[in-house]
Design a protein around this motif. Structure first.
Motif, PDB file in Angstrom:
ATOM      1  N   ALA A 179      22.067  10.057  -7.354  1.00 14.21           N
ATOM      2  CA  ALA A 179      23.060  10.740  -6.036  1.00 14.21           C
ATOM      3  C   ALA A 179      24.142  10.741  -6.847  1.00 14.21           C
ATOM      4  N   ALA A 214      28.066  11.595  -5.387  1.00 16.00           N
ATOM      5  CA  ALA A 214      29.145  11.207  -4.370  1.00 16.00           C
ATOM      6  C   ALA A 214      30.685  11.651  -5.022  1.00 16.00           C
ATOM      7  N   GLY A 238      35.522  11.598  -0.475  1.00 24.49           N
ATOM      8  CA  GLY A 238      33.997  10.977   0.119  1.00 24.49           C
ATOM      9  C   GLY A 238      32.999  12.151   0.507  1.00 24.49           C
ATOM     10  N   GLY A 239      31.759  12.090   0.946  1.00 26.95           N
ATOM     11  CA  GLY A 239      30.556  13.010   1.434  1.00 26.95           C
ATOM     12  C   GLY A 239      29.558  12.221   0.318  1.00 26.95           C
ATOM     13  N   ILE A 240      28.309  12.909  -0.150  1.00 28.23           N
ATOM     14  CA  ILE A 240      27.109  12.490  -0.666  1.00 28.23           C
ATOM     15  C   ILE A 240      26.424  14.491  -1.273  1.00 28.23           C
ATOM     16  N   GLY A 241      25.362  13.710  -2.208  1.00 28.82           N
ATOM     17  CA  GLY A 241      24.586  14.675  -3.016  1.00 28.82           C
ATOM     18  C   GLY A 241      24.217  14.310  -3.725  1.00 28.82           C
ATOM     19  N   ALA A 242      23.576  14.966  -4.459  1.00 32.32           N
ATOM     20  CA  ALA A 242      22.072  14.871  -5.565  1.00 32.32           C
ATOM     21  C   ALA A 242      22.751  15.514  -6.369  1.00 32.32           C
ATOM     22  N   LEU A 300      26.520  19.686  -3.255  1.00 26.54           N
ATOM     23  CA  LEU A 300      27.121  18.638  -3.028  1.00 26.54           C
ATOM     24  C   LEU A 300      27.782  18.919  -1.284  1.00 26.54           C
ATOM     25  N   LYS A 328      30.477  17.636   1.558  1.00 24.93           N
ATOM     26  CA  LYS A 328      31.860  17.054   1.333  1.00 24.93           C
ATOM     27  C   LYS A 328      32.929  17.072   2.840  1.00 24.93           C
ATOM     28  N   GLU A 351      31.048  22.164   3.995  1.00 20.92           N
ATOM     29  CA  GLU A 351      29.562  22.104   2.735  1.00 20.92           C
ATOM     30  C   GLU A 351      29.998  22.668   1.528  1.00 20.92           C
ATOM     31  N   TYR A 359      33.374  14.908  -8.931  1.00 18.19           N
ATOM     32  CA  TYR A 359      32.266  14.367  -8.779  1.00 18.19           C
ATOM     33  C   TYR A 359      31.607  12.417  -8.937  1.00 18.19           C
TER      34      TYR A 359
END
Length: 201
Positions: A33, A35, A39-43, A68, A70, A84, A185
């Motif tokens: 994962a 980050a 802030g945000g999310i991803g892989a 990602l 964000k 994004e 990140y």
């Protein structure tokens, strides 16, 4: 770019030579994962051939991709939007130092690297502005460092990394700077390796 390709070819040549010696060459893959800073999310996914130049020191070439999502800073749009980042790809020279002295199968490590990052297109969604007015937003290329730490348990790996990718300007189809993206990140990974590493023997 020519220097980068020269370094890559040299590393692959050295790896090919060392791979003829038992337990010197290894190949690892990590999934995890991501980050983004702020802030945000991803892989992410990383592939990395390595050479054990010492029993507890590995030099490698990490090839990674991170997706990602964000928020970004856009100079002319109000706050009710999202940005994004589709993804980035990187290739980095790396070094890992392992703290294992033949006392078990666990090998904690610290490491780092330096490499070349490419950032993908950015899409912005907003309720106030027509997407056709935004143009094709693009980010730049950058050289950046990375640090990491973790532990190997047998042939499995658990780790954390931080990629210090610098901010990039966003440009419209006319080449005008219209915003900025934060590209740093954090990643949390699990993985597996084959080849060298004599932990617990």
């Amino acid at each position: 770019m020519k220097k980068l390709f020269t370094i890559i070819i040299a590393l692959l040549a050295v790896q090919a030579a060392y791979s003829q010696e038992a337990d010197r060459f290894r190949f690892q893959m990590d999934l995890g994962a991501a980050a983004p800073k702020g802030g945000g999310i991803g892989a992410l996914v990383n592939f990395e051939p390595q050479i054990l130049v010492r029993r507890n020191l590995a030099l490698g070439l990490r090839m990674g991709v991170a997706g990602l999502a964000k928020d970004i800073v856009y100079y002319e749009i109000p706050d009710d939007y999202t940005g994004e980042l589709g993804g980035n790809a990187s290739i980095s020279g790396t070094a890992n130092y392992y703290f294992n002295y033949g006392k078990g199968k666990a090998a904690p490590y610290i490491g780092g690297g330096f490499g070349y990052y490419t950032m993908s297109n950015i899409n912005i969604e907003t309720t106030d502005i027509d997407e056709d007015d935004l143009g094709d937003l693009k980010a730049n290329f950058a050289w950046a460092p990375m640090i990491r730490a973790g532990v190997e348990l047998g042939k499995f790996r658990i780790g954390a990394e931080y990629n210090f990718v610098p901010k990039s300007d966003l440009q419209n189809i006319n080449g005008e700077v219209i915003g900025q993206a934060t590209n740093e990140y954090f990643g949390f990974t699990i993985g597996y390796f084959v080849g060298g590493g004599k932990w617990g023997r």
